[in-house]
Design a protein around this motif. Structure first.
Motif, short mmCIF file in Angstrom:
data_model
loop_
_atom_site.label_atom_id
_atom_site.label_comp_id
_atom_site.label_asym_id
_atom_site.label_seq_id
_atom_site.Cartn_x
_atom_site.Cartn_y
_atom_site.Cartn_z
N ILE A 186 7.97 -50.83 -12.88
CA ILE A 186 8.67 -51.17 -13.63
C ILE A 186 7.62 -51.11 -15.12
CG2 ILE A 186 8.42 -53.39 -14.88
CD1 ILE A 186 10.17 -54.42 -12.09
N TYR A 187 6.04 -51.66 -14.69
CA TYR A 187 5.21 -50.93 -16.81
C TYR A 187 5.50 -49.79 -16.45
CZ TYR A 187 2.26 -55.84 -15.54
OH TYR A 187 1.95 -56.68 -15.46
N MET A 188 6.11 -48.98 -16.19
CA MET A 188 6.28 -47.63 -16.62
C MET A 188 7.29 -47.33 -16.93
SD MET A 188 3.67 -45.39 -14.08
CE MET A 188 3.95 -44.36 -14.44
N GLU A 189 8.42 -48.42 -16.43
CA GLU A 189 9.96 -48.64 -17.51
C GLU A 189 10.73 -47.32 -16.38
OE1 GLU A 189 10.61 -48.60 -21.66
OE2 GLU A 189 9.52 -49.84 -21.49
N THR A 194 11.17 -47.93 -9.08
CA THR A 194 11.44 -49.42 -9.28
C THR A 194 11.97 -49.15 -7.45
OG1 THR A 194 10.32 -49.90 -11.33
CG2 THR A 194 11.13 -51.62 -9.71
N ALA A 195 14.17 -49.32 -7.96
CA ALA A 195 14.49 -49.98 -6.68
C ALA A 195 14.07 -49.42 -5.24
CB ALA A 195 15.74 -49.12 -7.31
N PHE A 196 13.84 -47.87 -5.67
CA PHE A 196 13.19 -47.13 -3.94
C PHE A 196 12.17 -47.88 -3.56
CE2 PHE A 196 11.33 -43.15 -2.00
CZ PHE A 196 11.80 -43.64 -1.55
N TYR A 210 10.38 -62.28 -0.21
CA TYR A 210 9.13 -63.85 -1.40
C TYR A 210 9.43 -63.14 -2.50
CZ TYR A 210 6.78 -65.91 2.27
OH TYR A 210 6.06 -66.74 3.11
N HIS A 211 9.30 -61.36 -3.05
CA HIS A 211 9.26 -61.21 -4.71
C HIS A 211 10.65 -60.37 -4.74
CE1 HIS A 211 5.15 -59.62 -2.43
NE2 HIS A 211 4.73 -60.66 -2.62
N ALA A 212 11.45 -60.64 -3.51
CA ALA A 212 12.85 -60.15 -4.08
C ALA A 212 13.64 -60.46 -5.21
CB ALA A 212 13.95 -60.43 -3.16
N MET A 213 13.73 -61.54 -5.93
CA MET A 213 14.02 -62.27 -6.89
C MET A 213 13.61 -61.93 -8.33
SD MET A 213 17.22 -63.85 -6.69
CE MET A 213 17.07 -65.21 -7.81
N PRO A 214 12.64 -62.07 -8.67
CA PRO A 214 12.10 -61.20 -9.59
C PRO A 214 12.45 -59.69 -9.60
CG PRO A 214 10.59 -62.31 -8.90
CD PRO A 214 11.88 -62.25 -8.09
N PHE A 215 12.27 -58.71 -8.83
CA PHE A 215 12.81 -57.16 -9.07
C PHE A 215 14.77 -57.61 -9.35
CE2 PHE A 215 8.96 -56.73 -6.75
CZ PHE A 215 8.30 -55.46 -7.89
N PHE A 216 14.76 -58.21 -8.47
CA PHE A 216 16.62 -57.68 -8.23
C PHE A 216 16.98 -58.49 -10.20
CE2 PHE A 216 20.26 -60.05 -8.91
CZ PHE A 216 20.85 -58.91 -8.29
N VAL A 488 14.45 -51.29 -22.54
CA VAL A 488 14.13 -51.15 -21.30
C VAL A 488 15.14 -49.59 -21.14
CG1 VAL A 488 13.88 -49.96 -19.20
CG2 VAL A 488 13.03 -52.63 -20.33
N LYS A 489 14.58 -48.36 -21.58
CA LYS A 489 15.58 -46.56 -21.17
C LYS A 489 15.72 -46.75 -19.26
CE LYS A 489 15.79 -42.36 -22.86
NZ LYS A 489 15.36 -41.58 -23.81
#
Length: 491
Positions: A186-189, A194-196, A210-216, A488-489
């Motif tokens: 994510i930091y590297m766009e 990220t999804a994988f 615990y981390h799902a919502m921010p990623f989604f 984000v490209k």
């Protein structure tokens, strides 16, 4: 600083981390010499036994060869595949390690060395490289940074992960390593990567929810960042396809029928275990001291209450992320969401605090003293568990190293010499010393017979106070963030 110097710092720091983990591996582990169930060490060995000897369709089912009451597999498929690979290797090295129904409780020296080595290899191949990459990403975002050694030390020498994985015995390094790599993406766009990576993490341990919502939310917001509607739809389709394909491939052996898939899900989310186990430094355990809510409500009722309270925190946190998308907001929402789950959700273990500590590494650059203070409290909160495992000496040694050496380097690194920083440093030092004193006194002052669990309870409540304060601090910092939305490209 020259590239060669940076490389030398990384190699030296990683080597130190490997050496410390190897030393901790020489100590006892969960359930050592404690039949008939032993502990997490035996659970991991048993999963290797089951997966190496039975067909995949029987890994999560109760059969004559797979008694689910004896450490039945209750982690997602990627953990099962990992156990399968280790089981095949173990069988090739020494068949007695995973001999079906005859290897229960095996604790030979050769097997201990094999098991410890599997954790150390996971550290070397996945977890430590993830920390190095995360540190490099954070340093690159800070133009005033000249060296990454102090930050890397703070991550690699964090006692919590070392004591649980290399001491107690688990493979949190794999799920956390995958999650941190997803954060780096994510930091590297690189949103598709990220999804994988996060899909892999979630399929290794279900606690990665615990981390799902921010990623989604971040990835969904990235879809809306695209200029044209077709591009938005294309990005969303690609992200959805990556997630669905990853899940489909990993769950393939259990997709032949809904009954088989449901059997796996029932193993992953066992409501019957209760709201928490032992003394956990979360809200419900603290509340239970004054009001026995654990015994007032049925498990299903408690589960619904936990869901409602957790959602009341998680939803606003992630709505804010959606409308104020930035790397900084993402890092804070990741910590806040994980902390909300730890403090208020159902079926929480004391080890689950690692799911908050790992994303907190992302805050070391912005809030070094506050984050170090929290990280020290996370280690203290697990002290009763570590006492059971015979890891008292590693706890005190690693805690002292982390507080004295790492904290001093961080203070020097960030030039934290202002009066406000000195005051915060003094308070955090006092609290850290108090934690070590409480831990030491609990060993030499036996609990009264009327209150046999008084020391674990004191440690639980003391840790909860720090966790809640850090939660409030991170909430304040997140909602104080202005809209730093950056397009984000898709990559």
């Amino acid at each position: 600083m020259k590239f060669d110097d940076i490389s030398a710092d990384i190699v030296a720091t990683v080597s130190m981390g490997i050496a410390i983990r190897a030393i901790v591996s020489l100590y006892l582990y969960s359930g050592a010499d404690k039949p008939p169930m032993f502990g997490d060490y035996e659970a991991q060995r048993h999963w290797q036994e089951i997966t190496a000897n039975l067909q995949a369709k029987d890994w999560y089912r109760n059969t004559t060869d797979n008694d689910l009451l004896y450490w039945g597999l209750d982690y997602p498929p990627l953990t099962a595949y990992h156990s399968y690979v280790l089981g095949i290797i173990a069988r090739g090295y020494n068949n007695s390690f995973v001999e079906l129904q005859k290897s229960r409780g095996l604790e030979s020296s050769a097997h201990k060395s094999f098991m410890r080595l599997t954790v150390l290899i996971a550290d070397i191949l996945l977890y430590l490289p993830a920390l190095v990459l995360l540190c490099c990403v954070l340093v690159r975002r800070n133009e005033q940074t000249t060296t990454l050694c102090p930050l890397l030390l703070a991550m690699i020498l964090y006692p919590g992960q070392i004591l649980i994985d290399n001491g107690h015995f688990q493979y949190n390094n794999i799920s956390l390593g995958l999650c941190l790599l997803a954060v780096c993406a994510i930091y590297m766009e690189h949103i598709y990567l990220t999804a994988f990576l996060y899909s892999l993490a979630l399929n290794y341990k279900q606690m990665e929810l615990y981390h799902a919502m921010p990623f989604f939310v971040y990835l969904l917001s990235a879809c809306f960042d695209q200029r044209r509607f077709f591009q938005k739809l294309k990005t969303f389709a690609f992200l959805s396809g990556i997630v669905l394909m990853t899940f489909a491939v990993l769950w393939l052996p259990w997709l032949s029928s809904s009954q088989a898939a449901l059997a796996v899900l029932e193993r992953l989310f066992p409501i019957g275990r209760g709201v928490y186990e032992d003394k956990v430094a979360n809200f419900w355990c603290a509340l239970n001291v004054v009001y026995k809510i654990k015994y007032k409500l049925l498990n299903q009722q408690m589960a619904m209450l936990c869901l409602g309270v957790t959602a009341s925190f998680v939803i606003p946190i992630n709505l804010h992320l959606f409308f104020n998308k930035s790397k900084e907001t993402f890092a804070l929402s990741l910590v806040n969401t994980a902390m909300a789950f730890y403090l208020f959700s159902f079926q929480v273990h004391e080890k689950s605090i690692l799911l908050v500590a790992a994303p907190a590494f992302c805050l070391l650059n912005a809030y070094p003293l506050e984050t170090l203070w929290f990280l020290e409290a996370t280690v203290f909160s697990m002290f009763p568990l570590l006492v059971k495992d015979g890891l008292i000496i590693p706890f005190f040694v690693l805690a002292l190293i982390y507080h004295i050496c790492v904290k001093d380097m961080i203070i020097t690194y960030f030039h934290l010499t202002k009066y406000s920083n000195k005051w915060l440093s003094a308070v955090s030092t006092g609290s850290s010393v108090s934690m070590l004193v409480i831990a030491l006194v609990s060993l030499v002052a036996p609990a009264p017979s009327k209150y046999p669990f008084i020391w674990p309870l004191i440690i639980c409540l003391y840790s909860f106070m720090y966790f809640f304060l850090f939660f409030v601090f991170c909430l304040w910092r997140q909602f104080a963030c202005t809209n730093l939305n950056v397009k984000v490209k898709a990559r």
